[in-house]
Design a protein around this motif. Structure first.
Motif, PDB file in Angstrom:
ATOM      1  N   LEU A   1      31.921  44.377 -19.244  1.00  0.00           N
ATOM      2  CA  LEU A   1      30.856  43.420 -19.550  1.00  0.00           C
ATOM      3  C   LEU A   1      31.429  42.110 -20.097  1.00  0.00           C
ATOM      4  O   LEU A   1      30.966  41.025 -19.741  1.00  0.00           O
ATOM      5  CB  LEU A   1      29.888  44.036 -20.559  1.00  0.00           C
ATOM      6  CG  LEU A   1      28.985  45.151 -20.011  1.00  0.00           C
ATOM      7  CD1 LEU A   1      28.281  45.884 -21.144  1.00  0.00           C
ATOM      8  CD2 LEU A   1      27.958  44.582 -19.036  1.00  0.00           C
ATOM      9  N   ALA A   2      32.450  42.225 -20.956  1.00  0.00           N
ATOM     10  CA  ALA A   2      33.081  41.018 -21.486  1.00  0.00           C
ATOM     11  C   ALA A   2      33.752  40.223 -20.371  1.00  0.00           C
ATOM     12  O   ALA A   2      33.699  38.988 -20.345  1.00  0.00           O
ATOM     13  CB  ALA A   2      34.098  41.388 -22.559  1.00  0.00           C
TER      14      ALA A   2
ATOM     15  N   PRO B   1      22.972  47.892 -14.445  1.00  0.00           N
ATOM     16  CA  PRO B   1      22.882  46.636 -13.671  1.00  0.00           C
ATOM     17  C   PRO B   1      22.207  45.514 -14.458  1.00  0.00           C
ATOM     18  O   PRO B   1      22.618  44.357 -14.372  1.00  0.00           O
ATOM     19  CB  PRO B   1      22.060  47.031 -12.439  1.00  0.00           C
ATOM     20  CG  PRO B   1      22.334  48.488 -12.272  1.00  0.00           C
ATOM     21  CD  PRO B   1      22.414  49.029 -13.668  1.00  0.00           C
ATOM     22  N   LEU B   2      21.183  45.842 -15.232  1.00  0.00           N
ATOM     23  CA  LEU B   2      20.504  44.831 -16.042  1.00  0.00           C
ATOM     24  C   LEU B   2      21.445  44.263 -17.096  1.00  0.00           C
ATOM     25  O   LEU B   2      21.437  43.058 -17.376  1.00  0.00           O
ATOM     26  CB  LEU B   2      19.264  45.427 -16.703  1.00  0.00           C
ATOM     27  CG  LEU B   2      18.476  44.480 -17.634  1.00  0.00           C
ATOM     28  CD1 LEU B   2      17.975  43.269 -16.856  1.00  0.00           C
ATOM     29  CD2 LEU B   2      17.323  45.227 -18.299  1.00  0.00           C
ATOM     30  N   ALA B   3      22.271  45.121 -17.699  1.00  0.00           N
ATOM     31  CA  ALA B   3      23.227  44.661 -18.702  1.00  0.00           C
ATOM     32  C   ALA B   3      24.188  43.643 -18.096  1.00  0.00           C
ATOM     33  O   ALA B   3      24.475  42.595 -18.705  1.00  0.00           O
ATOM     34  CB  ALA B   3      23.997  45.841 -19.283  1.00  0.00           C
ATOM     35  N   TYR B   4      24.664  43.939 -16.901  1.00  0.00           N
ATOM     36  CA  TYR B   4      25.581  42.997 -16.247  1.00  0.00           C
ATOM     37  C   TYR B   4      24.877  41.688 -15.890  1.00  0.00           C
ATOM     38  O   TYR B   4      25.447  40.602 -16.041  1.00  0.00           O
ATOM     39  CB  TYR B   4      26.194  43.635 -14.996  1.00  0.00           C
ATOM     40  CG  TYR B   4      27.445  44.432 -15.287  1.00  0.00           C
ATOM     41  CD1 TYR B   4      28.675  43.790 -15.435  1.00  0.00           C
ATOM     42  CD2 TYR B   4      27.396  45.808 -15.421  1.00  0.00           C
ATOM     43  CE1 TYR B   4      29.832  44.515 -15.704  1.00  0.00           C
ATOM     44  CE2 TYR B   4      28.541  46.546 -15.698  1.00  0.00           C
ATOM     45  CZ  TYR B   4      29.761  45.889 -15.840  1.00  0.00           C
ATOM     46  OH  TYR B   4      30.900  46.606 -16.123  1.00  0.00           O
ATOM     47  N   VAL B   5      23.640  41.776 -15.440  1.00  0.00           N
ATOM     48  CA  VAL B   5      22.890  40.559 -15.095  1.00  0.00           C
ATOM     49  C   VAL B   5      22.708  39.677 -16.324  1.00  0.00           C
ATOM     50  O   VAL B   5      22.900  38.449 -16.269  1.00  0.00           O
ATOM     51  CB  VAL B   5      21.527  40.923 -14.473  1.00  0.00           C
ATOM     52  CG1 VAL B   5      20.635  39.683 -14.393  1.00  0.00           C
ATOM     53  CG2 VAL B   5      21.710  41.519 -13.091  1.00  0.00           C
TER      54      VAL B   5
ATOM     55  N   GLY C   1      19.666  34.986 -22.182  1.00  0.00           N
ATOM     56  CA  GLY C   1      20.407  36.037 -21.501  1.00  0.00           C
ATOM     57  C   GLY C   1      21.077  36.979 -22.481  1.00  0.00           C
ATOM     58  O   GLY C   1      20.998  38.209 -22.341  1.00  0.00           O
ATOM     59  N   MET C   2      21.744  36.419 -23.508  1.00  0.00           N
ATOM     60  CA  MET C   2      22.400  37.275 -24.489  1.00  0.00           C
ATOM     61  C   MET C   2      21.379  38.007 -25.350  1.00  0.00           C
ATOM     62  O   MET C   2      21.604  39.157 -25.754  1.00  0.00           O
ATOM     63  CB  MET C   2      23.339  36.445 -25.356  1.00  0.00           C
ATOM     64  CG  MET C   2      24.363  37.276 -26.117  1.00  0.00           C
ATOM     65  SD  MET C   2      25.463  38.250 -25.046  1.00  0.00           S
ATOM     66  CE  MET C   2      26.677  36.992 -24.615  1.00  0.00           C
ATOM     67  N   GLY C   3      20.252  37.359 -25.619  1.00  0.00           N
ATOM     68  CA  GLY C   3      19.195  38.041 -26.370  1.00  0.00           C
ATOM     69  C   GLY C   3      18.635  39.227 -25.600  1.00  0.00           C
ATOM     70  O   GLY C   3      18.380  40.296 -26.174  1.00  0.00           O
ATOM     71  N   ALA C   4      18.434  39.045 -24.289  1.00  0.00           N
ATOM     72  CA  ALA C   4      17.955  40.151 -23.456  1.00  0.00           C
ATOM     73  C   ALA C   4      18.958  41.299 -23.462  1.00  0.00           C
ATOM     74  O   ALA C   4      18.580  42.486 -23.509  1.00  0.00           O
ATOM     75  CB  ALA C   4      17.722  39.658 -22.027  1.00  0.00           C
ATOM     76  N   PHE C   5      20.236  40.977 -23.427  1.00  0.00           N
ATOM     77  CA  PHE C   5      21.274  42.008 -23.497  1.00  0.00           C
ATOM     78  C   PHE C   5      21.224  42.742 -24.835  1.00  0.00           C
ATOM     79  O   PHE C   5      21.342  43.973 -24.891  1.00  0.00           O
ATOM     80  CB  PHE C   5      22.649  41.368 -23.297  1.00  0.00           C
ATOM     81  CG  PHE C   5      23.806  42.300 -23.494  1.00  0.00           C
ATOM     82  CD1 PHE C   5      23.997  43.388 -22.641  1.00  0.00           C
ATOM     83  CD2 PHE C   5      24.713  42.098 -24.526  1.00  0.00           C
ATOM     84  CE1 PHE C   5      25.067  44.259 -22.823  1.00  0.00           C
ATOM     85  CE2 PHE C   5      25.787  42.953 -24.715  1.00  0.00           C
ATOM     86  CZ  PHE C   5      25.961  44.038 -23.855  1.00  0.00           C
TER      87      PHE C   5
END
Length: 419
Positions: A52-53, A103-107, A90-94
């Protein structure tokens, strides 16, 4: 030494732009460690955290020059603030969704990385309009490089502090909110609102059509490889000489060396051409990597790490001057963003290269990699020296700094004509 820096900091809007940019870049500077801490806190593996990083890093490398081009086309406030908000979302959604579904985490992390605002390139485009004098801009670039080292030292400490006091999720959210506030402070400032890029020639290559810029990107790709490989080789060294505490001291020592070198470099006025200075600085940087292969005890190794970092910030400050000079009209933010991307990609390549090298040949060969990469960077500059020294197409001639006793005419900063 302090007088030159104080003169810059007294300039109207200078402190606001510098601090706002550093605060706005905190999410990017801390993203890798924040993602790893968050994934590990949720029970994820190191492989997942690293993946992910890495996805964030790749997306960031792709997004910087693209957003930089948009800044040159549409101005800073519209692009920088919108990008900062989308990246934070995006980072908040993660942070709220976690790693499931994967897949959502990667998006989400890709969105966060792709839309990271190019505040670094934007600040360097603003300095000529804020400071006016070319010698002050040189000092500001050095101060910028020094502040960058401070941020990359303090940022990880803030992440771990937030994670320990609250949670890794809170660290992700808080730092990204702070980042948006930093970007907001910059784009609401008069210099940012008034800045306009010069008319640009429509060309799909954008800033990359400059031969001088390509030379610098090639050279600093290998400087990035050197820095990335040092981090891995240092882990291997620390495993045999005291563990994580020693590793922390080694990394802090590199940052301290860069801070000291950049501070001294920026406090002086240099008469030699920037092209020649850059070659000398990169050569000294490469030479200072070589003693690391001696691998003495932890205290002596820490001192060698300070030496290895001394010429990094001066080399960066010098290349900032040349990037601004060689950027085609109307592409200055994009050009600086390409430098950021190239250095980031180089560091990633260095990390990936040093791992197998250490496993194959041990720690010694791990420290050979930065020395070799530094030598290649120097070779690139030596072979292509005429390209950097060639007159820049479309440049204008202005009276040089008042500190030049010969009063020779020289090339004005490209971004100085578009503020």
């Amino acid at each position: 030494m302090a007088a030159g820096y104080l003169e810059i900091l007294r300039a109207r809007h200078a402190v606001r732009l510098l601090v706002g940019t550093l605060v706005g870049r905190l999410p990017n500077a801390t993203a890798a460690i924040a993602i790893v801490l968050f994934v590990r806190a949720g029970g994820g593996t190191y492989s997942l955290a690293g993946g992910l990083a890495a996805a964030y890093g790749v997306a960031n490398a792709v997004g910087q020059p693209l957003l930089g081009r948009l800044v040159d086309l549409y101005g800073q406030p519209r692009v920088q603030l919108s990008a900062a908000f989308v990246s934070a979302c995006g980072m908040g959604a993660f942070a709220f969704a976690g790693t499931e579904p994967l897949p959502l985490a990667y998006v989400t992390v890709v969105v966060a990385g792709l839309f990271t605002p190019p505040l670094e390139g934007g600040l360097r485009a603003l300095w000529p309009s804020v400071l006016r004098k070319e010698d002050q801009v040189h000092t500001a670039y050095a101060m910028d490089a020094v502040a960058q080292e401070v941020m990359f030292t303090v940022g990880p400490l803030l992440v771990t502090l937030c994670a320990s006091l609250w949670s890794a999720q809170a660290a992700l959210l808080v730092l990204n909110v702070i980042g948006v506030l930093g970007a907001l402070s910059v784009v609401l400032s008069p210099p940012s609102r008034e800045w306009r890029s010069a008319p640009r020639e429509a060309h799909w290559l954008g800033a990359l059509r400059s031969p001088g810029l390509l030379v610098m990107l090639g050279a600093f790709l290998f400087v990035g490889i050197a820095m990335g490989s040092i981090t891995v080789a240092s882990v291997s060294y620390a495993d045999d000489h005291g563990g994580d505490a020693v590793y922390g001291w080694l990394m802090a020592a590199v940052g301290l060396g860069a801070l000291l070198g950049g501070t001294v470099y920026g406090a002086r006025q240099w008469s030699a051409p920037a092209e020649r200075r850059l070659t000398v600085l990169v050569g000294l940087l490469a030479v200072c990597y070589l003693p690391l292969t001696l691998m003495p005890g932890a205290v002596a190794m820490t001192l060698l790490m300070v030496l290895a970092g001394v010429f990094l910030a001066p080399a960066l400050a010098c290349v900032f001057v040349l990037v601004d000079r060689h950027a085609p009209r109307g592409t200055v933010t994009e050009a600086f963003s390409w430098l950021v991307t190239t250095f980031t990609v180089g560091a990633s390549l260095g990390t990936g290269l040093a791992g197998p090298v250490v496993e194959w040949g041990g720690t010694l060969w791990g420290f050979v990699v930065p020395g070799g990469a530094g030598a290649v960077s120097l070779l690139v500059l030596l072979v292509t020296g005429r390209v950097l020294a060639a007159p820049v197409e479309g440049s204008v001639v202005a009276v040089s700094s008042e500190n030049d006793p010969n009063r020779a005419a020289g090339t004005r900063f490209s971004s100085g004509d578009r503020a």
